[in-house]
Design a protein around this motif. Structure first.
Motif, PDB file in Angstrom:
ATOM      1  N   THR A  60      21.552 -10.351   7.240  1.00  8.52           N
ATOM      2  CA  THR A  60      20.465 -10.999   7.383  1.00  8.52           C
ATOM      3  C   THR A  60      20.490 -11.589   8.955  1.00  8.52           C
ATOM      4  O   THR A  60      19.450 -11.517   9.773  1.00  8.52           O
ATOM      5  N   ILE A  61      21.688 -11.829   9.586  1.00  3.56           N
ATOM      6  CA  ILE A  61      21.731 -12.197  11.008  1.00  3.56           C
ATOM      7  C   ILE A  61      21.576 -10.948  11.733  1.00  3.56           C
ATOM      8  O   ILE A  61      20.826 -11.007  12.614  1.00  3.56           O
ATOM      9  N   ASP A  62      21.973  -9.970  11.372  1.00  3.45           N
ATOM     10  CA  ASP A  62      21.836  -8.600  11.975  1.00  3.45           C
ATOM     11  C   ASP A  62      20.324  -8.195  12.062  1.00  3.45           C
ATOM     12  O   ASP A  62      19.707  -7.894  13.094  1.00  3.45           O
ATOM     13  N   GLN A  63      19.570  -8.492  10.936  1.00  2.00           N
ATOM     14  CA  GLN A  63      18.177  -8.224  10.865  1.00  2.00           C
ATOM     15  C   GLN A  63      17.338  -9.208  11.567  1.00  2.00           C
ATOM     16  O   GLN A  63      16.403  -8.832  12.524  1.00  2.00           O
ATOM     17  N   LEU A  64      17.893 -10.331  11.937  1.00  2.00           N
ATOM     18  CA  LEU A  64      17.205 -11.344  12.747  1.00  2.00           C
ATOM     19  C   LEU A  64      17.520 -11.133  14.104  1.00  2.00           C
ATOM     20  O   LEU A  64      16.535 -11.169  14.955  1.00  2.00           O
ATOM     21  N   LYS A  65      18.549 -10.512  14.504  1.00  2.00           N
ATOM     22  CA  LYS A  65      18.850 -10.204  15.901  1.00  2.00           C
ATOM     23  C   LYS A  65      18.018  -9.104  16.156  1.00  2.00           C
ATOM     24  O   LYS A  65      17.560  -8.931  17.356  1.00  2.00           O
ATOM     25  N   LYS A  66      17.842  -8.107  15.291  1.00  2.00           N
ATOM     26  CA  LYS A  66      16.942  -6.889  15.587  1.00  2.00           C
ATOM     27  C   LYS A  66      15.620  -7.331  15.868  1.00  2.00           C
ATOM     28  O   LYS A  66      14.774  -6.205  15.946  1.00  2.00           O
ATOM     29  N   GLY A  67      15.073  -8.406  15.380  1.00  2.00           N
ATOM     30  CA  GLY A  67      13.720  -8.903  15.146  1.00  2.00           C
ATOM     31  C   GLY A  67      13.091  -8.229  13.901  1.00  2.00           C
ATOM     32  O   GLY A  67      11.734  -8.137  13.997  1.00  2.00           O
ATOM     33  N   GLU A  68      13.925  -7.606  12.940  1.00  2.00           N
ATOM     34  CA  GLU A  68      13.180  -7.009  11.780  1.00  2.00           C
ATOM     35  C   GLU A  68      12.689  -8.251  10.940  1.00  2.00           C
ATOM     36  O   GLU A  68      11.784  -8.062  10.068  1.00  2.00           O
ATOM     37  N   ILE A  69      13.200  -9.387  10.972  1.00  2.00           N
ATOM     38  CA  ILE A  69      12.537 -10.491  10.366  1.00  2.00           C
ATOM     39  C   ILE A  69      12.577 -12.063  11.092  1.00  2.00           C
ATOM     40  O   ILE A  69      13.397 -11.796  12.129  1.00  2.00           O
ATOM     41  N   ASP A  70      11.902 -12.782  10.731  1.00  2.00           N
ATOM     42  CA  ASP A  70      11.677 -14.180  11.708  1.00  2.00           C
ATOM     43  C   ASP A  70      12.778 -15.022  11.000  1.00  2.00           C
ATOM     44  O   ASP A  70      13.330 -14.625   9.897  1.00  2.00           O
ATOM     45  N   LEU A  71      13.056 -16.115  11.560  1.00  2.00           N
ATOM     46  CA  LEU A  71      13.796 -17.313  11.221  1.00  2.00           C
ATOM     47  C   LEU A  71      13.543 -17.733   9.792  1.00  2.00           C
ATOM     48  O   LEU A  71      14.372 -17.974   9.004  1.00  2.00           O
ATOM     49  N   GLU A  72      12.156 -17.890   9.555  1.00  2.00           N
ATOM     50  CA  GLU A  72      12.105 -18.513   8.297  1.00  2.00           C
ATOM     51  C   GLU A  72      12.280 -17.384   7.205  1.00  2.00           C
ATOM     52  O   GLU A  72      12.519 -17.990   6.125  1.00  2.00           O
ATOM     53  N   LYS A  73      12.050 -16.371   7.443  1.00  2.00           N
ATOM     54  CA  LYS A  73      12.464 -15.256   6.484  1.00  2.00           C
ATOM     55  C   LYS A  73      13.807 -15.205   6.026  1.00  2.00           C
ATOM     56  O   LYS A  73      14.579 -15.084   4.918  1.00  2.00           O
ATOM     57  N   ALA A  74      14.636 -15.437   7.335  1.00  2.00           N
ATOM     58  CA  ALA A  74      16.470 -15.364   7.490  1.00  2.00           C
ATOM     59  C   ALA A  74      16.790 -16.710   6.308  1.00  2.00           C
ATOM     60  O   ALA A  74      17.301 -16.496   5.420  1.00  2.00           O
ATOM     61  N   ILE A  75      16.002 -17.714   6.667  1.00  2.00           N
ATOM     62  CA  ILE A  75      16.362 -18.796   5.802  1.00  2.00           C
ATOM     63  C   ILE A  75      16.016 -18.800   4.524  1.00  2.00           C
ATOM     64  O   ILE A  75      16.905 -19.111   3.459  1.00  2.00           O
TER      65      ILE A  75
END
Lengths: 242, 241
Positions: free
Chosen positions: B166-181
């Motif tokens: 999830t952190i990896d996807q967030l870093k790559k901009g594939e998901i936003d913070l809300e989706k990660a949480i």
């Protein structure tokens, strides 16, 4: 848990979600997604989350039968232990101590949770710890799901349990304050033999002045503790205050 | 189970993290507990928890209906929720104390904060369960920042791989913070995963991390941070000194 190969489309969405990384992809030649029976702790999360777009997870029949059922008993938070009527890891530990008096003043409860955080353990690991503690003559807490399965003389679990893997299991013992050092030392010795991590929780009563004498005992042993804890606020009735 | 005990993180972060548990005791006061649990649930909902859940049903992130929780509740059920606001927790405890339900209440959080609340409400804390940390093959564990997130689900349902991916996807901009949480919160059916803390931890990891640093530098800094959070001497060596 198993994967229905006829349904699975190999999207691999599920891989991330498995807490024990039991969902795997085959070799380069065969990219089938499968579940390692040995690693899977039967927590049921993959199925419960409904992440599979084609509903390919199947709960196999053996999951509900001994000995494999112990995996879900200690790994699936939605199961309730028949021996204690307590869900999750099957113990009320300090949560109801204000009305059960499981740990009294002058005693220290020790929760050794094998496999936590997040790695899991086998009953072989658990057995090594319980048998050593039994040799020391410490008292195991009643109303604990592990105690219920354990041989009360040896601390050993049935042979069929030994290879079973669970997400975590809590051994609960109670010792007199003066025994803490000896028991802690033994726990650390066994800790070097087992192939996983374990977390330790120390249960103790507040004294009449609202102080925690156990903190001094821990300091004397050189054992540090976290700034956060779980505190039973004494609101239960009938209150046990001994 | 000690599922709210071993949460890790800095004291600043843990100041926004209180886990509330109400537990009827089997064979002691569980008979007729259902009605009391429902009243306590009403108090919690009036005050507003950060997260709440019910096993076999789901948590706030699943859009659970409180009336459905009530229907599912029985004498041996437990109430579990978390607060990111100390004052809200205090309000809940104040009202529970006034009603004299007689069910056991435990709160996990910073010891100093809970004792201060207890003092203000004239509560007499009974028992503590203190985390002495993690031992054994600790080299198998991931970066401490990962376990800060995963330990918010004490049943271990939020896995290391899910968190790292999830952190990896967030870093790559594939998901936003809300989706990660949302992704990280979902596996915790008990509803004690604190999304406010998850946000803070993820922001720290993503935005404060300097990508020019090497992996070993990052790990060393993470270890340093961990050492500040909790020093873990070897008790055997200490006992032998």
């Amino acid at each position: 848990m198993r994967i229905d190969f006829d349904k699975c489309i190999g999207c691999e969405i599920c891989l991330s979600y498995c807490p024990t990384q039991a969902i795997r992809v085959g070799s380069e030649e065969n990219d089938t997604v499968y579940i390692s029976e040995d690693i899977c702790v039967e927590c049921g999360l993959c199925r419960r989350l409904k992440i599979c777009p084609v509903d390919a997870f199947i709960e196999s029949e053996e999951t509900a039968n001994f000995p494999r059922v112990v995996r879900s008993l200690f790994s699936d938070p939605n199961t309730t232990h028949k021996s204690t009527l307590v869900p999750g890891r099957g113990t009320e530990e300090s949560k109801t101590n204000d009305v059960t008096g499981r740990t009294k003043r002058g005693e220290i409860g020790i929760c050794i949770e094998l496999g936590r955080p997040g790695l899991g353990c086998t009953f072989n690991d658990i057995s090594l710890m319980t048998m050593r503690l039994k040799e020391l003559g410490v008292g195991f807490m009643e109303n604990n799901a592990l105690t219920a399965f354990m041989d009360s003389k040896t601390g050993r679990f049935p042979d069929t349990f030994i290879p079973q893997r669970v997400l975590s299991a809590i051994i609960e013992i109670v010792v007199k304050t003066e025994e803490l050092e000896r028991v802690f030392q033994a726990i650390m010795e066994v800790g070097r033999e087992i192939d996983t991590v374990f977390s330790i929780g120390i249960i103790s009563r507040f004294d009449e002045n609202g102080e925690l004498p156990v903190l001094q005992h821990l300091a004397q042993l050189g054992v540090s503790y976290a700034p956060n804890a779980k505190i039973n606020l004494g609101l239960g009735t009938p209150l046990v205050d001994d | 189970m000690t599922h709210s005990l071993h949460r890790t993180g800095s004291e600043t972060s843990l100041k926004k993290d209180y886990v509330f548990l109400c537990t009827p005791a089997k064979g002691v006061n569980n008979e007729g507990a259902r009605d009391k649990l429902i009243k306590i649930l009403d108090i919690i909902m009036e005050v507003g928890p950060t997260n709440i859940g019910f096993y076999g049903y789901g948590s706030k992130v699943d859009g659970i209906c409180i009336e459905d929780i009530k229907k599912r509740m029985h004498d041996n059920s437990r109430l579990r929720c978390c607060f990111d606001d100390r004052e809200k927790l205090k309000e809940v405890l104040k009202r529970i104390k006034a009603e004299e339900f007689g069910l056991s209440i435990t709160v996990s959080g910073l010891i100093s904060e809970i004792l201060e609340i207890s003092k203000k409400l004239s509560l007499t804390p009974h028992t503590v369960n203190i985390s002495c940390g993690v031992f054994g093959k600790v080299n198998y564990l991931p970066d401490k920042r990962i376990t800060e997130i995963t330990t918010m689900c004490g049943h271990g349902m939020v896995g290391y791989r899910l968190t790292e991916d999830t952190i990896d996807q967030l870093k790559k901009g594939e998901i936003d913070l809300e989706k990660a949480i949302h992704t990280l919160q979902k596996p915790c059916t008990c509803g004690i995963f604190n999304p406010t803390r998850a946000r803070e931890i993820l922001q720290r990891i993503i935005y404060e991390e300097d990508d020019t640093k090497s992996e070993s530098q990052r790990r060393s800094e993470a270890d340093e941070l961990g050492a500040k959070i909790r020093v873990r001497p070897d008790p055997v060596a200490a006992a032998n000194r």
